[in-house]
Design an enzyme around this catalytic site. Structure first.
Site: not given
Ligand SMILES: *Cc1c(COP(=O)(O)O)cnc(C)c1O
Length: 412
Positions: A144, A213, A238-239, A387
């Site tokens: 990500f 992560d 939040y997921k 997805r």
């Molecule tokens: C959703 C997600 C994030 C989100 O990062 P924020 O700083 O909370 O916006 C980061 N890394 C991964 C792998 C994600 O899936």
């Protein structure tokens, strides 16, 4: 004429197959021990929600709790809520509520800030814990994007060099120069689950630290942070944890690293005695030293209430249902979607699959828009991926069947 007869035969066959799959879905839902958990969520009627891997649904009780915090704790108690209420200790208290879901004993998880900010703390902290002389920060090449951006900055600050690596080749890539490894437990785009126990062991065998992560695994499958000896981890809430839009993320610091963990963001909330207001910094003991500034109480307490949806739920049961759901969805997709129109990029093997199914197709954005217009909410990831996230707490087998059938209709 023969063409028309062929079409009719195919329609009849599809109808019979649909009746069979619908009946199977009903049986699976009836036998599902987690099915009743859906009542713990407030979901709109007529919608199949397969985007809990992006924004989890609203748990019951959150709206009332937030209203109470605003009216009573803020409006009535005012400043007293910091000292006599539940506010000041919320980051570590809620961390302890998340801990069992990721396999951590109490005192190692602290909640606050975004995932990106926690990743920065974890990576710089890990670099400062790493063996002297090591130069390499090994980073998931398919990550990500925010993780990659933060890693690049953390590397610049600590004098490391970022080396991108395909997680499937990470075990071989970790070497005597590796200081820190950063990997995603589940790939956000493909849903591929990486080997956390094996890669953690490989990092340690080479004398490196590892940061995981957990954004797409925390709350979706067992993680086992303590059992596998993970050094540091971050994740969002939040997921799959349903904390609400922008709810604060979490940071895990293994107990054995806490005394030496040197946060690059040593704010006053991470101080051993914050109200002494001293000019020198003495870090708090434990994961609390991962705190920075004043926590966002409204979001934090909303998250705390949201986590009640997990009362009495074993993450192992969630995993078993997730695999059954994604298997069934793939079976329905194969039955309903004309051959050759979609290709799953999510691994078929259970050991390599997270809690989502990603289908590659042409015009993916338009296909997803059309699905959403028909009440099936997933999402689109550039350039060509549909997805579908499966959150076993509130998604059932009939949902999976309807989603696949609707996808079939979109392809006509
Ligand atoms: C959703 C997600 C994030 C989100 O990062 P924020 O700083 O909370 O916006 C980061 N890394 C991964 C792998 C994600 O899936």
């Amino acid at each position: 004429m023969a063409g028309t007869a062929g079409l009719e035969a195919r329609a009849a066959e599809l109808e019979a197959r649909a009746a069979e799959l619908e009946a199977r879905a009903a049986e699976l839902d009836a036998a599902d021990g987690l099915a009743k958990l859906r009542d713990r969520f407030s979901l709109p009627d007529g919608v199949v929600y397969l985007d809990g891997n992006s924004l989890g649904a609203l748990p019951q009780g959150v709206a009332q709790r937030v209203a109470e915090v605003v009216a009573h704790e803020w409006g009535g108690e005012l400043i007293r809520s910091w000292s006599t209420g539940t506010w000041w200790t919320a980051p570590e208290r809620i961390g302890d509520k998340i801990a069992p879901l990721v396999g951590a004993a109490p005192g190692q998880v602290v909640v606050g800030d975004s995932t990106s900010v926690n990743l920065f703390k974890a990576l710089v902290g890990a670099a400062r814990l790493a063996r002297p002389g090591r130069t390499q920060l090994l980073v998931d090449a398919s990550t990500f994007p925010t993780d990659g951006y933060i890693a690049a900055s953390a590397a610049r600050m600590t004098g490391l060099t970022v080396t991108p690596v395909d997680p499937s080749q990470a075990a071989e890539a970790i070497g005597p120069d590796t200081a820190v490894v950063l990997l995603n437990h589940v790939d956000y785009r493909t849903g591929r689950l990486h080997d956390l126990p094996g890669l953690t062991a490989a990092a340690h065998a080479a004398g490196a630290l590892i940061v995981w992560d957990l954004c797409h695994s925390g709350g979706a499958l067992p993680v086992g942070l303590d059992a596998h000896g993970v050094d540091l981890a971050v994740g969002c809430t939040y997921k799959y944890l349903n904390g609400g839009p922008g709810s604060p993320a979490y940071l895990y610091i293994a107990e054995r690293h806490q005394a030496a963990f040197d946060s690059p963001l040593p704010g006053w909330n991470g101080h051993a005695d914050p109200f002494a207001m001293t000019s020198d910094y003495t870090p708090a003991q434990g994961a609390v030293r991962g705190r920075v500034g004043t926590p966002d109480i409204l979001s934090m307490l909303a998250l705390e209430a949201a986590l009640d949806a997990w009362d009495g739920v074993a993450v192992e049961d969630v995993r078993a249902k997730s695999l059954a759901l994604t298997d069934f969805f793939l079976e329905c997709v194969a039955a309903y979607v004309p051959a050759g129109r979609v290709e799953s990029v999510t691994p078929a093997e259970h050991e390599r699959r997270g809690s989502q199914v990603s289908l590659r197709t042409e015009n993916a954005r338009e296909v997803m828009d059309e699905l959403i217009a028909r009440g099936v909410i997933g999402d689109f990831r550039a350039p060509d991926v549909l997805r579908f996230g499966f959150t076993p707490l509130y998604v059932g087998f009939a949902d999976a069947e309807r989603a696949a059938r609707t996808l079939g209709h979109v392809f006509g």
